[in-house]
Design a protein around this motif. Structure first.
Motif, short mmCIF file in Angstrom:
data_model
loop_
_atom_site.label_atom_id
_atom_site.label_comp_id
_atom_site.label_asym_id
_atom_site.label_seq_id
_atom_site.Cartn_x
_atom_site.Cartn_y
_atom_site.Cartn_z
N HIS A 43 47.56 39.13 41.08
CA HIS A 43 47.63 37.72 41.48
C HIS A 43 49.04 37.19 41.17
CE1 HIS A 43 46.77 33.47 41.85
NE2 HIS A 43 45.58 33.77 42.34
N PRO A 44 49.62 36.43 42.08
CA PRO A 44 50.96 35.89 41.85
C PRO A 44 51.07 35.09 40.55
CG PRO A 44 50.32 35.56 44.12
CD PRO A 44 49.11 36.07 43.42
N PHE A 45 50.01 34.37 40.19
CA PHE A 45 50.06 33.59 38.95
C PHE A 45 50.12 34.51 37.73
CE2 PHE A 45 47.77 29.55 40.71
CZ PHE A 45 48.76 29.42 41.66
N ALA A 46 49.45 35.66 37.82
CA ALA A 46 49.48 36.61 36.70
C ALA A 46 50.88 37.20 36.54
CB ALA A 46 48.46 37.72 36.93
N ALA A 47 51.54 37.48 37.67
CA ALA A 47 52.91 37.99 37.60
C ALA A 47 53.86 36.95 37.04
CB ALA A 47 53.36 38.42 38.99
N GLN A 54 43.93 36.19 29.17
CA GLN A 54 43.21 36.70 28.01
C GLN A 54 43.82 38.04 27.61
OE1 GLN A 54 40.75 35.22 26.26
NE2 GLN A 54 40.74 33.40 27.58
N ASP A 55 43.73 38.39 26.33
CA ASP A 55 44.40 39.58 25.81
C ASP A 55 44.03 40.85 26.57
OD1 ASP A 55 45.73 38.07 23.98
OD2 ASP A 55 44.45 38.59 22.29
N ASP A 56 42.74 41.05 26.86
CA ASP A 56 42.33 42.29 27.51
C ASP A 56 42.88 42.39 28.93
OD1 ASP A 56 40.69 40.15 28.28
OD2 ASP A 56 39.00 41.47 28.76
N VAL A 57 42.89 41.25 29.66
CA VAL A 57 43.44 41.24 31.01
C VAL A 57 44.95 41.42 30.97
CG1 VAL A 57 43.65 39.93 33.16
CG2 VAL A 57 41.57 39.75 31.79
N GLN A 58 45.57 40.80 29.99
CA GLN A 58 47.02 40.91 29.85
C GLN A 58 47.42 42.37 29.61
OE1 GLN A 58 50.44 39.24 26.82
NE2 GLN A 58 48.69 37.93 27.27
N GLN A 59 46.64 43.08 28.80
CA GLN A 59 46.95 44.48 28.53
C GLN A 59 46.80 45.34 29.78
OE1 GLN A 59 48.39 45.63 25.74
NE2 GLN A 59 48.42 43.44 25.24
N LYS A 60 45.78 45.05 30.59
CA LYS A 60 45.60 45.76 31.86
C LYS A 60 46.79 45.51 32.78
CE LYS A 60 40.52 45.68 32.04
NZ LYS A 60 39.35 45.14 32.78
N LEU A 61 47.23 44.26 32.81
CA LEU A 61 48.36 43.88 33.66
C LEU A 61 49.63 44.60 33.21
CD1 LEU A 61 49.53 42.01 35.90
CD2 LEU A 61 49.98 40.35 34.08
N LEU A 62 49.89 44.60 31.91
CA LEU A 62 51.11 45.23 31.39
C LEU A 62 51.09 46.74 31.64
CD1 LEU A 62 51.52 43.27 28.02
CD2 LEU A 62 52.84 42.97 30.13
N ASN A 68 56.34 44.81 32.78
CA ASN A 68 57.20 43.80 33.41
C ASN A 68 56.52 43.31 34.70
OD1 ASN A 68 59.21 42.18 34.49
ND2 ASN A 68 60.86 43.56 33.87
N PRO A 69 55.51 42.43 34.56
CA PRO A 69 54.75 41.98 35.74
C PRO A 69 55.59 41.34 36.82
CG PRO A 69 53.61 41.38 33.72
CD PRO A 69 54.96 41.88 33.31
N ALA A 70 56.55 40.50 36.42
CA ALA A 70 57.36 39.80 37.42
C ALA A 70 58.19 40.77 38.24
CB ALA A 70 58.26 38.77 36.74
N GLU A 71 58.86 41.72 37.58
CA GLU A 71 59.68 42.69 38.30
C GLU A 71 58.82 43.61 39.16
OE1 GLU A 71 62.54 45.11 39.89
OE2 GLU A 71 62.68 43.08 39.07
N GLY A 110 44.07 39.03 37.35
CA GLY A 110 44.64 37.78 36.85
C GLY A 110 44.28 36.56 37.67
N SER A 111 43.32 36.70 38.59
CA SER A 111 42.97 35.59 39.48
C SER A 111 42.37 34.40 38.73
CB SER A 111 42.00 36.05 40.56
OG SER A 111 40.76 36.44 39.99
#
Length: 293
Positions: A43-47, A54-62, A68-71, A110-111
């Motif tokens: 999701h663009p907002f997650a990037a 939340q910590d668990d979602v953030q770890q999945k994203l990382l 580096n979600p944005a890059e 991250g929606s």
């Protein structure tokens, strides 16, 4: 080369996934960033705002984005646009920026950062979403990807299509927001078109075209809002009618306004292959090509 209907109308395609590039049977008429985002899966907002997850979602994203979600987001989108622009081989590649309703993004990682709207079809879509300072960074990442493709990689055949513009004020806002991100209309040949989805866009096309380099008329969306349709409601499918006289009148007005302004007017229709009368009507009104899926 475009596909051809029995009527003689030519079809170009909407690019929704980079996997289409290997099997395209027609020219790319339009690139849908909304659909490309579904392919990227973030999701663009997650990037843009990973720390708010939340910590668990953030770890999945990382883990998915090499920390580096944005890059990751910018590079993934830029590479897909570059591939499409190269396949266009110097011909203009119209890229419709993200403007879909919130429900289309709810499965993305991250929606949960985006509020689910009661009536997303007329909620924060297009320019009204970009203009919200609380989530502006997501729009900035999208612009960065476009700049990387157009400027860093030299894909200057990429043109922009702005979705869901309700008013003349929003037209000016869209052009200003793009300019703030280094995407100035006219600079390095950048052309910016209006995605005419609302009856107001067609009825007042002459004035809207003062802000844009052309129109891309979404016939299905125009019909939806002109006739009060709900395309997601199975029991109401019988009401969908792109050949309704009111819809045709709106299309006709947009075509005439663009012709008078000497600016291009492309048409999009998902149902065109099932609408032979509409195909003939378009040919009678000097439309040679329709963008479809």
């Amino acid at each position: 080369m475009t596909n051809s209907a029995q009527s003689g109308l030519q079809f170009s395609e909407i690019l929704k996934s980079s996997t289409q590039l290997a099997s395209l049977k027609a020219e790319i008429g339009l690139v849908s960033v909304d659909d490309i985002l579904l392919e990227i899966g973030i999701h663009p907002f997650a990037a843009a705002y990973p720390a708010e997850l939340q910590d668990d979602v953030q770890q999945k994203l990382l883990a998915k984005t090499n920390n580096n979600p944005a890059e990751f987001f910018v590079d993934a989108l830029a590479q897909k646009l570059i591939a499409a622009a190269k396949q266009a081989d110097g011909q203009p590649l119209k890229v419709r920026l993200a403007g879909a309703d919130s429900h289309q993004r709810y499965k993305l990682l991250g929606s949960e950062l985006e509020t689910q709207e009661v009536n997303p079809l007329i909620g924060k879509r297009g320019v009204s979403r970009w203009a919200d300072k609380a989530v502006r960074k997501a729009f900035e990442l999208e612009c960065e990807a476009i700049k990387r493709a157009r400027i860093a990689e030299g894909m200057t055949n990429i043109e922009l299509v702005i979705p869901f513009v309700r008013t003349f004020s929003e037209s000016a806002t869209a052009i200003d927001l793009l300019a703030e991100q280094g995407l100035c209309r006219g600079a390095n040949g950048l052309r910016v078109h209006l995605m005419a989805e609302l009856p107001a866009n067609a009825l007042m096309a002459e004035k809207f075209l003062q802000y844009f380099d052309g129109l891309v008329v979404d016939i299905d969306q125009l019909a939806q809002f002109a006739l009060g349709l709900d395309q997601t409601h199975p029991s109401l499918e019988y009401l969908h009618d792109d050949q309704n006289e009111a819809v045709l009148a709106l299309i006709d007005h947009a075509l005439k306004a663009a012709s008078s302004a000497k600016k291009p007017c492309d048409l999009v229709s998902h149902y065109i292959s099932k609408a032979p009368n509409l195909q003939l009507w378009l040919l009678e009104h000097n439309v040679a090509t329709v963008i479809t899926q």
